[in-house]
Design an enzyme around this catalytic site. Structure first.
Site, PDB file in Angstrom:
ATOM      1  N   SER A 269       0.830  -1.195   0.000  1.00 54.59           N
ATOM      2  CA  SER A 269       0.000   0.000   0.000  1.00 54.59           C
ATOM      3  C   SER A 269       0.875   1.260   0.000  1.00 54.59           C
ATOM      4  O   SER A 269       1.766   1.389  -0.825  1.00 54.59           O
ATOM      5  CB  SER A 269      -0.952  -0.038   1.197  1.00 54.59           C
ATOM      6  OG  SER A 269      -1.916   0.990   1.129  1.00 54.59           O
ATOM      7  N   ASP A 589      -8.705  -3.271  -6.591  1.00 49.31           N
ATOM      8  CA  ASP A 589      -8.715  -4.119  -5.388  1.00 49.31           C
ATOM      9  C   ASP A 589      -9.576  -3.526  -4.272  1.00 49.31           C
ATOM     10  O   ASP A 589      -9.347  -3.786  -3.105  1.00 49.31           O
ATOM     11  CB  ASP A 589      -7.288  -4.366  -4.890  1.00 49.31           C
ATOM     12  CG  ASP A 589      -6.597  -3.094  -4.376  1.00 49.31           C
ATOM     13  OD1 ASP A 589      -7.239  -2.024  -4.381  1.00 49.31           O
ATOM     14  OD2 ASP A 589      -5.428  -3.168  -3.960  1.00 49.31           O
ATOM     15  N   HIS A 642      -7.597  -5.296  -1.057  1.00 44.15           N
ATOM     16  CA  HIS A 642      -6.363  -4.546  -0.815  1.00 44.15           C
ATOM     17  C   HIS A 642      -5.535  -5.094   0.344  1.00 44.15           C
ATOM     18  O   HIS A 642      -4.303  -5.203   0.239  1.00 44.15           O
ATOM     19  CB  HIS A 642      -6.715  -3.079  -0.568  1.00 44.15           C
ATOM     20  CG  HIS A 642      -5.536  -2.172  -0.479  1.00 44.15           C
ATOM     21  ND1 HIS A 642      -4.665  -1.977  -1.538  1.00 44.15           N
ATOM     22  CD2 HIS A 642      -5.057  -1.412   0.541  1.00 44.15           C
ATOM     23  CE1 HIS A 642      -3.712  -1.135  -1.169  1.00 44.15           C
ATOM     24  NE2 HIS A 642      -3.926  -0.783   0.082  1.00 44.15           N
TER      25      HIS A 642
END
Length: 687
Positions: A269, A589, A642
């Site tokens: 991320s 995602d 995610h």
């Protein structure tokens, strides 16, 4: 004596029959009246059975709404404790037994499977967590935080959020001028693997990956969690905590103590952007940089395996900064209008969230980069023609990218204008650009609002805009990536003053320009170059097949004190253009659109380009989302979401193979299910 005889109880045999009931009743009433007249001392008269029954009926308690609520709460609590007891009492293997009975035998965990193939630990590994997934603990606080020394304020059980919410917000916020600690408060990142193995009890982040790496021989001396305070700007983590220096030293130590084997880095991320900043910092000369020299990355890093990386930012960040919303929050705000943002019991939830999150400089690192060139303009976008209902087929690769273009070409005539990231009204989002009358908001004179009499600590920058400034924002009608930054400058000048000092969102014309040596450009892949490390490899691993936020339909909120004037219009829906609850959706995602996660490895860095002068090899590997088949599977082993992708068996297997020495070619090269190569070709970027 006759009176006493009359007061004797009546025998059952002496009771009148049904046919005589009426006359007998009359006689009893006459007797009662006669008795009352004879009783000079005010004694109570004898009550008949019928009257006794009536009186008892009047005393019976009526069932109220409060009783129903109490019973409901009691039932829920009892059920919860029973389920909790059963969960703790049942054997640890029971969920697996039930799951296997339903779906058949489960596959071996990737670590166990690869151990049987003979894979062993080779390269030391470094994990770089993303935003919000790393734990933060209190080292110094105000009086309201007494007893919380070295207790987690972020991560874990989040107990202090509901025990003392305003105190928690105060300690989690940073100074609005400096972006660093407020006076008298010190909140620091948790260290070690426990910093981000679990976000909350039972909610894994890195734990599954760590456990599988351990199965092939990894242990704490060959794994390092590069924990940092994810609230700070990237350069400020070095200024305050010397985090970048610690990461550099730990990588050097791990390489030296593992026979010179280079490290494999796994950022997730926002950690992807953070490590991109690190690679420029470590090579830059001191004092701005780490002084490692231009060959540091080449000597110490084997591969950078980016997971769910928002290389080019995420539209979701704009909604968060603009109205403290995302899709789910907007729906909740519509279901219970006023509850989240009005002054009910002085909660003002959204205002507190906005005040706190706007003090976190890191959130501005994820504002979309590249402007209209990357994200599209009023009349075009790279994802134009995307169909929400399109079913995915077997995997393709770089050579079969044309298939995605063919699918887009036959999509419906009506297509979402994804380039219009914010539109005020569904009609504006769909209208031809020539029909939209826009009044430029730049330089708008801000009005004046009422004095701050009730808002107290949640006074946001919107209250300094006044009605004139708010009206100017709405009258511009629609915003693309080019105008978004200017709009945020107007609505949140203090936040953006800090943000633009640490981050940049453009595209470099000349990367040899000395200005690009400043740290504000280091996390933007379009304004910096990769290290001179031709033997290094860069991977982009991410999930696909989930609706992901790309653009928004907004409306003005009802004017009120302490309010956020803009909100997502959840009444806007259109299946044909992937519009749901005021949000235009695209492939990704659930957090990062495919365009942001895949473009740099698919095109921007592919081969020798001005952004990748040494020709570092890049690979795109996508993982199609498949939800769990039953509740006992938890978050599933095939998820593309995610965070949940960190438990995806296919991704974990790829990660372990890379850590054990495999190259991108040995993994099979690109693995693509989306239209990323086709979309990348639509972007006219000088390479």
């Amino acid at each position: 004596m006759s009176l006493l005889r009359r007061r004797k109880p009546i025998d059952e045999s002496d009771k009148p029959s049904a046919s005589d009931s009426k006359p007998q009743k009359g006689k009893e009433e006459d007797f009662g009246r006669h008795e009352d007249s004879e009783d000079d001392h005010g004694k109570s008269r004898r009550k008949t059975p019928s009257r006794i029954g009536k009186k008892h009926g009047e005393k019976r308690h009526k069932w109220s709404c409060l009783d129903s609520c109490c019973w409901l709460i009691g039932c829920i609590c009892v059920t919860w404790w029973v389920l909790l007891f059963l969960y703790n009492a049942m054997p640890a293997s029971f969920p697996q037994y039930v799951t296997e009975a339903i779906t058949g035998p489960l596959p071996d965990p990737p670590g166990e499977k690869l151990k049987k193939e003979g894979l062993e630990a080779k390269h030391p590994v470094v994990f770089v967590p993303g935003i919000v997934t790393g734990g933060l603990e209190l080292w110094e606080g105000r009086k309201c935080a007494e007893g919380l020394f070295r207790k987690r304020l972020w991560g874990g059980t989040f107990g202090e959020v509901y025990k003392r919410p305003l105190c928690w917000v105060e300690h989690m916020s940073l100074d609005n001028e400096t972006g660093l600690d407020p006076c008298g408060i010190r909140v620091r990142p948790v260290s070690g693997l426990v910093a981000a193995d679990y976000f909350a009890p039972g909610y894994f982040v890195w734990a599954v990956l760590i456990a599988n790496l351990a199965r092939i021989g990894y242990e704490e001396k060959t794994m390092y969690m590069a924990a940092y305070d994810w609230r700070l700007s990237f350069q400020n983590t070095e200024v305050r905590d010397q985090t970048l220096s610690r990461i550099k030293s730990n990588i050097e130590l791990m390489v030296a103590t593992n026979g010179g084997k280079k490290a494999v880095i796994f950022p997730h991320s926002m950690g992807v952007l953070y490590f991109l900043h690190f690679m420029k910092w470590v090579e830059a000369p001191a004092p701005m940089g780490g002084g490692g020299g231009s060959d540091w990355c080449s000597k110490h890093i084997k591969a950078v395996v980016n997971i769910g990386g928002p290389f080019l930012g995420v539209p979701k960040a704009i909604a968060g900064l603009f109205s403290a919303e995302a899709k789910d929050i907007a729906v909740a705000r519509a279901i219970a209008p006023g509850f989240l943002d009005n002054d009910i019991f002085h909660l003002q939830t959204l205002q507190h969230v906005m005040r706190m999150s706007r003090s976190w400089d890191s959130t501005m690192s994820m504002i979309p980069r590249g402007g209209d060139t990357i994200w599209g303009g009023l009349n075009w976008s790279p994802e134009e023609g995307y169909s929400c209902g399109k079913k995915r087929e077997s995997k393709n690769d770089t050579q079969t990218a044309d298939q995605a273009g063919a699918e887009s070409a036959v999509s419906q005539a009506r297509s979402a204008n994804y380039g219009r990231i914010i539109s005020f009204g569904k009609d504006v989002a769909e209208a031809p650009s020539s029909d939209i009358e826009r009044i430029d908001f730049r330089g708008a004179v801000k009005g004046h609002s009422a004095a701050n009499t009730t808002c107290r600590d949640v006074w946001t920058e919107y209250h300094d805009m006044g009605f004139a400034g708010i009206k100017a924002v709405a009258e511009y009608k629609t915003y693309t990536a080019d105008s978004i930054v200017d709009m945020l400058d107007l609505v949140a000048p203090k936040m953006m003053a800090r943000g633009t000092a640490h981050f940049s969102y453009g595209i470099a014309d000349d990367l040899d320009d000395p200005k690009y040596k400043h740290y504000k450009y280091w996390s933007n892949p379009l304004e910096t170059t990769l290290p001179n490390a031709p033997e290094m490899e860069i991977f982009s691993l991410y999930g696909v097949g989930l609706p992901t936020e790309r653009a928004y339909v907004y409306k003005l909120s009802q004017a009120a004190e302490c309010y956020i004037p803009f909100q997502i219009d959840t009444s806007a829906d259109d299946e044909d253009t992937c519009l749901k609850d005021g949000v235009y959706l695209v492939d990704g995602d659930e957090t990062v659109p495919v365009l942001s996660a895949g473009f740099m490895c698919a095109k921007g860095w592919r081969g020798k380009t001005r952004f990748n002068p040494s020709g570092i090899r890049t690979y795109v590997r996508e993982y199609t989302h498949s939800p769990p088949t039953n509740l006992l599977e938890g978050r599933g082993t095939l998820s593309g979401a995610h965070v949940d992708i960190m438990g995806n068996f296919a991704l974990i297997e790829d990660v372990i193979r890379i850590a054990a020495g495999a190259s991108g070619e040995e993994l099979g090269g690109d693995q693509v299910y989306s239209g990323i190569f086709n979309w990348s070709e639509k972007i006219n970027l000088q390479l």
